[in-house]
Motif scaffolding. Structure first.
Motif, mmCIF file in Angstrom:
data_model
loop_
_atom_site.group_PDB
_atom_site.id
_atom_site.type_symbol
_atom_site.label_atom_id
_atom_site.label_comp_id
_atom_site.label_asym_id
_atom_site.label_seq_id
_atom_site.Cartn_x
_atom_site.Cartn_y
_atom_site.Cartn_z
ATOM 1 N N SER A 23 0.833 -1.212 0.000
ATOM 2 C CA SER A 23 0.000 0.000 0.000
ATOM 3 C C SER A 23 0.862 1.253 0.000
ATOM 4 C CB SER A 23 -0.908 0.013 1.237
ATOM 5 O OG SER A 23 -1.848 -1.024 1.148
ATOM 6 N N PRO A 24 0.445 2.316 -0.645
ATOM 7 C CA PRO A 24 -0.860 2.517 -1.257
ATOM 8 C C PRO A 24 -0.983 1.982 -2.683
ATOM 9 C CG PRO A 24 0.369 4.538 -1.424
ATOM 10 C CD PRO A 24 1.247 3.546 -0.686
ATOM 11 N N SER A 25 0.019 1.342 -3.201
ATOM 12 C CA SER A 25 -0.039 0.792 -4.554
ATOM 13 C C SER A 25 -1.125 -0.277 -4.633
ATOM 14 C CB SER A 25 1.314 0.181 -4.940
ATOM 15 O OG SER A 25 1.235 -0.439 -6.202
ATOM 16 N N ASN A 32 6.790 11.094 -5.282
ATOM 17 C CA ASN A 32 5.983 10.810 -4.099
ATOM 18 C C ASN A 32 6.763 9.884 -3.170
ATOM 19 O OD1 ASN A 32 4.042 10.209 -2.200
ATOM 20 N ND2 ASN A 32 2.471 9.636 -3.680
ATOM 21 N N ILE A 33 7.255 10.441 -2.065
ATOM 22 C CA ILE A 33 8.003 9.681 -1.064
ATOM 23 C C ILE A 33 7.022 9.342 0.053
ATOM 24 C CG2 ILE A 33 9.939 9.732 0.551
ATOM 25 C CD1 ILE A 33 11.247 11.711 -1.504
ATOM 26 N N LEU A 34 6.868 8.066 0.333
ATOM 27 C CA LEU A 34 5.813 7.604 1.223
ATOM 28 C C LEU A 34 6.156 7.644 2.700
ATOM 29 C CD1 LEU A 34 4.654 4.527 -0.884
ATOM 30 C CD2 LEU A 34 3.581 6.790 -0.737
ATOM 31 N N ILE A 67 8.818 4.730 -2.127
ATOM 32 C CA ILE A 67 8.352 5.766 -3.048
ATOM 33 C C ILE A 67 7.307 5.160 -3.984
ATOM 34 C CG2 ILE A 67 10.589 6.949 -2.978
ATOM 35 C CD1 ILE A 67 11.121 5.828 -5.827
ATOM 36 N N LEU A 68 6.598 6.023 -4.716
ATOM 37 C CA LEU A 68 5.737 5.579 -5.803
ATOM 38 C C LEU A 68 6.325 6.093 -7.103
ATOM 39 C CD1 LEU A 68 2.073 6.234 -4.568
ATOM 40 C CD2 LEU A 68 3.281 4.045 -4.706
ATOM 41 N N ARG A 118 5.799 6.846 -11.321
ATOM 42 C CA ARG A 118 4.741 7.607 -12.010
ATOM 43 C C ARG A 118 3.530 6.759 -12.356
ATOM 44 N NH1 ARG A 118 5.082 7.821 -17.840
ATOM 45 N NH2 ARG A 118 4.148 9.864 -17.622
ATOM 46 N N GLU A 119 3.654 5.413 -12.314
ATOM 47 C CA GLU A 119 2.543 4.513 -12.610
ATOM 48 C C GLU A 119 1.841 4.011 -11.347
ATOM 49 O OE1 GLU A 119 1.457 3.581 -15.692
ATOM 50 O OE2 GLU A 119 2.904 4.964 -16.581
ATOM 51 N N GLY A 120 2.291 4.498 -10.182
ATOM 52 C CA GLY A 120 1.685 4.071 -8.928
ATOM 53 C C GLY A 120 2.255 2.791 -8.358
ATOM 54 N N ASN A 121 3.404 2.336 -8.876
ATOM 55 C CA ASN A 121 4.073 1.157 -8.336
ATOM 56 C C ASN A 121 4.868 1.557 -7.103
ATOM 57 O OD1 ASN A 121 3.424 -0.712 -10.538
ATOM 58 N ND2 ASN A 121 4.769 0.586 -11.747
ATOM 59 N N LYS A 122 4.655 0.837 -6.019
ATOM 60 C CA LYS A 122 5.457 1.090 -4.816
ATOM 61 C C LYS A 122 6.829 0.503 -5.031
ATOM 62 C CE LYS A 122 5.435 0.688 0.211
ATOM 63 N NZ LYS A 122 4.693 0.148 1.367
#
Length: 142
Positions: free
Chosen positions: A84-86, A112-114, A128-129, A131-135
């Motif tokens: 998560s959040p991926s 985006n640093i989680l 991190i995420l 640009r495609e939302g992969n964690k």
């Protein structure tokens, strides 16, 4: 005789501290039944599982042969919140050098640093995420 063009010279990075990825640290994926998946891989492909339910693949650093690199392979139970959040079915762990410098660079680039860098006996981690939302898990071994 091998073709000289087939040989790839790798620059000596032993004194290089540039913030960057240096290898793959782990491959993690969801499984409907992680325990049965682990058992299948052990029985059919000979993976030796450790206490974490993962398999460690060791290799030598080409620039520093005394150094051992480790890649972790592990299925996670579907629904586990570790990715998560991926919403993706997998997560890649990249081995890095100069994790602090890399995080600074990523912040400047708007990545985006989680979480914050966490330090354990076996290394420093941050997530991190892309640009495609992969964690993506970044790991700097200690």
């Amino acid at each position: 005789m091998s073709n000289p063009k087939d040989r790839r010279e790798k620059p000596d990075s032993s004194s290089d501290n540039k913030p960057k990825i240096t290898g793959i640290g782990g491959i993690f994926f969801y499984s409907d039944n992680a325990e049965e998946t682990q058992k299948w891989y052990a029985e059919n492909l000979g993976l030796e599982l450790n206490d974490w339910g993962s398999c460690s693949f060791d290799s030598r650093d080409i620039n520093n042969p005394e150094k051992i690199n480790t890649l972790q392979w592990k299925p996670f139970k579907r629904g586990d919140k570790y990715f998560s959040p991926s919403q993706k079915e997998f997560m890649i762990n990249f081995q890095v050098q100069n994790i602090e410098g890399l995080v600074d660079k990523l912040k400047k680039n708007g990545v985006n640093i989680l979480d914050s860098i966490a330090t354990y006996d076996y290394g420093k981690f941050v997530h991190i995420l892309d640009r495609e939302g992969n964690k993506i898990e970044l790991w700097e071994p200690i």
